[in-house]
Design an enzyme around this catalytic site. Sequence first.
Site, PDB file in Angstrom:
ATOM      1  N   SER A 187      -5.577   0.129  -5.480  1.00  0.00           N
ATOM      2  CA  SER A 187      -4.596  -0.756  -4.867  1.00  0.00           C
ATOM      3  C   SER A 187      -4.814  -2.230  -5.174  1.00  0.00           C
ATOM      4  O   SER A 187      -3.907  -3.024  -4.990  1.00  0.00           O
ATOM      5  CB  SER A 187      -4.563  -0.527  -3.358  1.00  0.00           C
ATOM      6  OG  SER A 187      -5.856  -0.571  -2.815  1.00  0.00           O
ATOM      7  N   HIS A 215      -0.552   4.762  -3.383  1.00  0.00           N
ATOM      8  CA  HIS A 215       0.255   3.888  -4.243  1.00  0.00           C
ATOM      9  C   HIS A 215       0.901   4.643  -5.393  1.00  0.00           C
ATOM     10  O   HIS A 215       1.469   4.026  -6.297  1.00  0.00           O
ATOM     11  CB  HIS A 215      -0.598   2.744  -4.794  1.00  0.00           C
ATOM     12  CG  HIS A 215      -0.923   1.711  -3.761  1.00  0.00           C
ATOM     13  ND1 HIS A 215      -0.058   0.703  -3.413  1.00  0.00           N
ATOM     14  CD2 HIS A 215      -2.014   1.546  -2.969  1.00  0.00           C
ATOM     15  CE1 HIS A 215      -0.595  -0.049  -2.475  1.00  0.00           C
ATOM     16  NE2 HIS A 215      -1.790   0.441  -2.192  1.00  0.00           N
ATOM     17  N   LYS A 245       4.338   3.138   2.453  1.00  0.00           N
ATOM     18  CA  LYS A 245       4.515   2.276   1.274  1.00  0.00           C
ATOM     19  C   LYS A 245       5.865   2.584   0.625  1.00  0.00           C
ATOM     20  O   LYS A 245       6.881   2.178   1.151  1.00  0.00           O
ATOM     21  CB  LYS A 245       3.309   2.431   0.360  1.00  0.00           C
ATOM     22  CG  LYS A 245       2.109   1.751   1.011  1.00  0.00           C
ATOM     23  CD  LYS A 245       0.809   1.886   0.312  1.00  0.00           C
ATOM     24  CE  LYS A 245      -0.226   1.101   1.106  1.00  0.00           C
ATOM     25  NZ  LYS A 245      -1.574   1.636   0.993  1.00  0.00           N
TER      26      LYS A 245
HETATM   27  C1  PLP Z   1      -2.565   1.672   2.057  1.00  0.00           C
HETATM   28  C2  PLP Z   1      -3.558   2.695   1.727  1.00  0.00           C
HETATM   29  C3  PLP Z   1      -3.977   3.608   2.688  1.00  0.00           C
HETATM   30  C4  PLP Z   1      -3.552   3.511   4.130  1.00  0.00           C
HETATM   31  O1  PLP Z   1      -2.232   3.869   4.333  1.00  0.00           O
HETATM   32  P1  PLP Z   1      -1.512   3.429   5.687  1.00  0.00           P
HETATM   33  O2  PLP Z   1      -0.391   4.394   5.818  1.00  0.00           O
HETATM   34  O3  PLP Z   1      -1.086   2.029   5.514  1.00  0.00           O
HETATM   35  O4  PLP Z   1      -2.512   3.573   6.778  1.00  0.00           O
HETATM   36  C5  PLP Z   1      -4.852   4.594   2.299  1.00  0.00           C
HETATM   37  N1  PLP Z   1      -5.313   4.672   1.036  1.00  0.00           N
HETATM   38  C6  PLP Z   1      -4.943   3.802   0.087  1.00  0.00           C
HETATM   39  C7  PLP Z   1      -5.460   3.932  -1.306  1.00  0.00           C
HETATM   40  C8  PLP Z   1      -4.052   2.772   0.401  1.00  0.00           C
HETATM   41  O5  PLP Z   1      -3.695   1.899  -0.519  1.00  0.00           O
END
Ligand code: PLP
Length: 397
Positions: A187, A215, A245
């Site tokens: 990320s 992602h 996301k």
């Molecule tokens: C954003 C993210 C999460 C967490 O997801 P949320 O739904 O925002 O709690 C977990 N793993 C990765 C790699 C992320 O980028």
Amino acid sequence: MERYAYIESEMAQLRETGLYINLRVMESPADAWMVVDGQRVLNLCTNNYLGLANDPRLKQAAREAVDTWGVGPAAVRSIAGTQSLHVELERRLAAFKGVEDALYVQSGFCANQAVIPVLVGRDRATGEQDVIFSDQLNHASIIDGARLSGARIVVYQHCDVADLERVIQEHLPNHRRGLLVTDGVFSMDGDIAPLDELYRVAEKYGVLTMVDDAHGEGVLGGGKGIVHEFGLQGCFDIEMGTLSKAFGVVGGVVAGAKTVIDYLRQRARPFLFSSAVTPADTAACLAAVDVLEESTELVERLWENAAYLKAGLADLGFDTGRSQTPIIPVMVGDAAVAADFSQRLFEAGVFAMAIGFPTVPRGKARIRVMNTAAHSREDLDVGLDAFRRVGRELGLI
Ligand SMILES: *Cc1c(COP(=O)(O)O)cnc(C)c1O
């Protein structure tokens, strides 16, 4: 106050090193342009890849769910919180991913706490321990889930398949079971894990496999995620992801074989001890799955925009690191300079966040740029123009 002196001194330290997080306040929905701290700015910050966070179809689904279901489930899933909406979403997500079953939890962060400690750990009676092989740059929620499990954590060099094989050979024989866990898309750099090669090595040694596709969903594999991108459907034991996301809503998902997912329904602590997701969010997620299954148009627009923006930044002379996705790091180095860069961009009407330690290693601070499918070409040109002006002011280009 004396009692909190240690906190005050640590906060002062954060400010001095440019690592203090200033919370910006959003005064409009997540979209291409937003009102932030009272100013209308071009948004290059959110994970709203497909622009679904403010999509009329998802909003309508949420409104209807509130009318039909009320606002809260008022229970954890295992008591009275499992509504037919949750069951329907789990069925749809499993079909979308091409796996047998899926578990919907409160967030991606929760999903990692839900699954890792159930798969691996330490046997209290015998003291036998499992081992987790974890990429050096894995997300904090993986690290916390791994720590919570009580299994031994062995970190391998970032995306380094030979190093993974080396640590498996060294540590697997002294442990009960092994689990390979990796981010699909990293990320902070936007690079992609070599999923096929990692899988080949894990299979060779009989290690369980898990990929965090937070992602990748809605982004890779025509929207179906990184496992589809690599043609590895059904190979990974666990595909974990988020609905916060690209899906534009909120929630986490753990997808895999029915045996595993059913076991999680018995054992996963965020599922058992934290209330279910609201009907509005669940219904909006269902609408997002509809949108993604109907067409890949938004996914294509996301990638066209990302290619345009990345090429534009590179032409200006910025270092965009090893990005292979719509996550574009503009490498700066010093955290204080990155913070200054972000502030000046904001004054120039562009919202792009500086990211520093501990989210990225010390000395690797950056501006992380993320476009969406909702941006037009003209929007992206506005962004590039601001990067050119501020980058020159700071002597970065
Ligand atoms: C954003 C993210 C999460 C967490 O997801 P949320 O739904 O925002 O709690 C977990 N793993 C990765 C790699 C992320 O980028």
